[in-house]
Design an enzyme around this catalytic site. Structure first.
Site, PDB file in Angstrom:
ATOM      1  N   CYS B  98       0.807  -1.267  -0.206  1.00 50.52           N
ATOM      2  CA  CYS B  98       0.058   0.023   0.225  1.00 50.52           C
ATOM      3  C   CYS B  98       0.924   1.126   0.003  1.00 50.52           C
ATOM      4  CB  CYS B  98      -0.924  -0.129   1.247  1.00 50.52           C
ATOM      5  SG  CYS B  98      -1.915   1.506   1.233  1.00 50.52           S
ATOM      6  N   CYS B 101      -0.673   4.368   2.472  1.00 48.69           N
ATOM      7  CA  CYS B 101      -0.463   4.209   3.925  1.00 48.69           C
ATOM      8  C   CYS B 101      -0.284   2.777   4.301  1.00 48.69           C
ATOM      9  CB  CYS B 101      -1.826   4.912   4.597  1.00 48.69           C
ATOM     10  SG  CYS B 101      -3.263   4.057   4.061  1.00 48.69           S
ATOM     11  N   SER B 102      -1.354   2.251   4.842  1.00 50.59           N
ATOM     12  CA  SER B 102      -1.089   0.730   5.118  1.00 50.59           C
ATOM     13  C   SER B 102      -2.349  -0.246   4.924  1.00 50.59           C
ATOM     14  CB  SER B 102      -0.482   0.736   6.489  1.00 50.59           C
ATOM     15  OG  SER B 102      -1.467   1.175   7.338  1.00 50.59           O
ATOM     16  N   CYS B 103      -3.073   0.200   3.787  1.00 57.68           N
ATOM     17  CA  CYS B 103      -4.400  -0.634   3.564  1.00 57.68           C
ATOM     18  C   CYS B 103      -3.960  -2.051   3.447  1.00 57.68           C
ATOM     19  CB  CYS B 103      -4.815  -0.244   2.541  1.00 57.68           C
ATOM     20  SG  CYS B 103      -5.690   1.279   2.429  1.00 57.68           S
TER      21      CYS B 103
END
Lengths: 104, 200
Positions: B98, B101-103
């Site tokens: 991702c 961000c941090s999906c």
């Protein structure tokens, strides 16, 4: 694996995802507040993207500090809490004697 | 004075304040942590992979409409708006990132590993995937095409790894135990199992 045994979550196929226990508490707070309808997960995600996006120095990147800042900023926006309270209580907690709460 | 880090203290203070205000209970926080560390976890994803390996019909469904499968199985954890499963073969290797961000597909993979959120991984896996994968222990021949999938709030990706050699006699449950989280992110290739008695 660093910090193995200190928090060691019992995951079948994974490994330790939190470096320190406070990180899991912050994560748990964000999810629990979301589940209780204090904000939507999308709102939180957007705030987190802003926090992470504003970070430029790769030298000291700490994901959960951004996560924490995103959570507190969102709570302030929602007028659920003020940072002043956090500052006051943090100072009080920091002044506690060593070994005050080793319940684990 | 306390030996805790300033950040740990700030987190503790925040939790106390929110509990005091009645916005939160410590138990609610405990429950979330337990949910994500024990019950959600990458085991859900591993079960999907193992079943796809033994059931061609299921595999077809998983590769065309993983979202419905996850919904029908009722995995806890939510946050899989749309799940897309991409298949690794001997010609194509898929990896997931991702960049924003941090999906991450929590419902099938649990909590993301620390490096998944690292800016170095997030930018480099797109710029130089072959190099990054090699550094993570996945050496791919130049004939293998690499596809990097960028997760978003709307679409989360999971990799269906190649079934390792030497696993013909294993059942679905035994296969699921072989599937690691990293192989479902696409940064690990599963190695064959050693048959008891043959390995030294």
């Amino acid at each position: 694996m660093e910090l193995k045994g200190l928090i060691a979550p019992p995951m079948a196929n994974g490994d330790v995802v939190f470096d320190e226990p406070w990180q899991s508490r912050v994560f748990g707070m964000a999810r629990a507040l979301c589940e209780q309808g204090m904000f939507t997960w999308d709102e939180f995600r957007e705030q987190l993207i802003l926090q992470i996006g504003s970070f430029t120095d790769d030298g000291d990147y700490q994901y959960f500090i951004h996560f924490f800042d995103a959570l507190t900023l969102l709570l302030e926006k929602k007028q659920l809490f003020s940072k002043d309270e956090l500052v006051v209580l943090s100072e009080q907690l920091a002044a506690r004697p060593h070994g005050h709460d080793h319940s684990h | 004075m306390s030996e805790e880090s300033p950040q740990a203290i700030r987190a503790e203070a925040l939790e106390s304040i929110l509990i005091e205000k009645g916005l939160l209970t410590a138990k609610a926080v405990d429950d979330v942590i337990a949910l994500y560390s024990e019950r959600v976890g990458p085991l859900n994803g591993a079960r999907l992979v193992a079943r796809a390996w033994v059931d061609p019909q299921f595999k077809k469904q998983l590769l065309t409409d993983a979202t419905s499968i996850v919904e029908s199985l009722g995995f806890e954890g939510g946050q899989v708006e749309k799940l897309v499963v991409v298949e690794n073969t001997d010609k194509v290797h898929n990896a997931v990132v991702c960049t924003l961000c941090s999906c991450y597909p929590w419902a099938v993979l649990g909590l993301p590993p620390k490096w998944y959120k690292d800016p170095a991984y997030r930018s480099r896996i797109v710029m130089e995937p072959r190099q990054v994968l090699a550094e993570m222990g996945v050496g791919l021949g130049s004939n293998v095409e690499i596809q990097v999938w960028d997760s978003s709030a709307e679409i989360r990706y999971m990799v269906l790894p190649v079934r390792p050699p030497g696993t013909q006699n294993l059942n679905e449950e035994q296969l699921a135990e072989l599937v690691t989280r990293d192989s479902m992110i696409g940064v690990e290739v599963l190695v064959g199992v050693e048959v008891p008695g043959e390995a030294s």
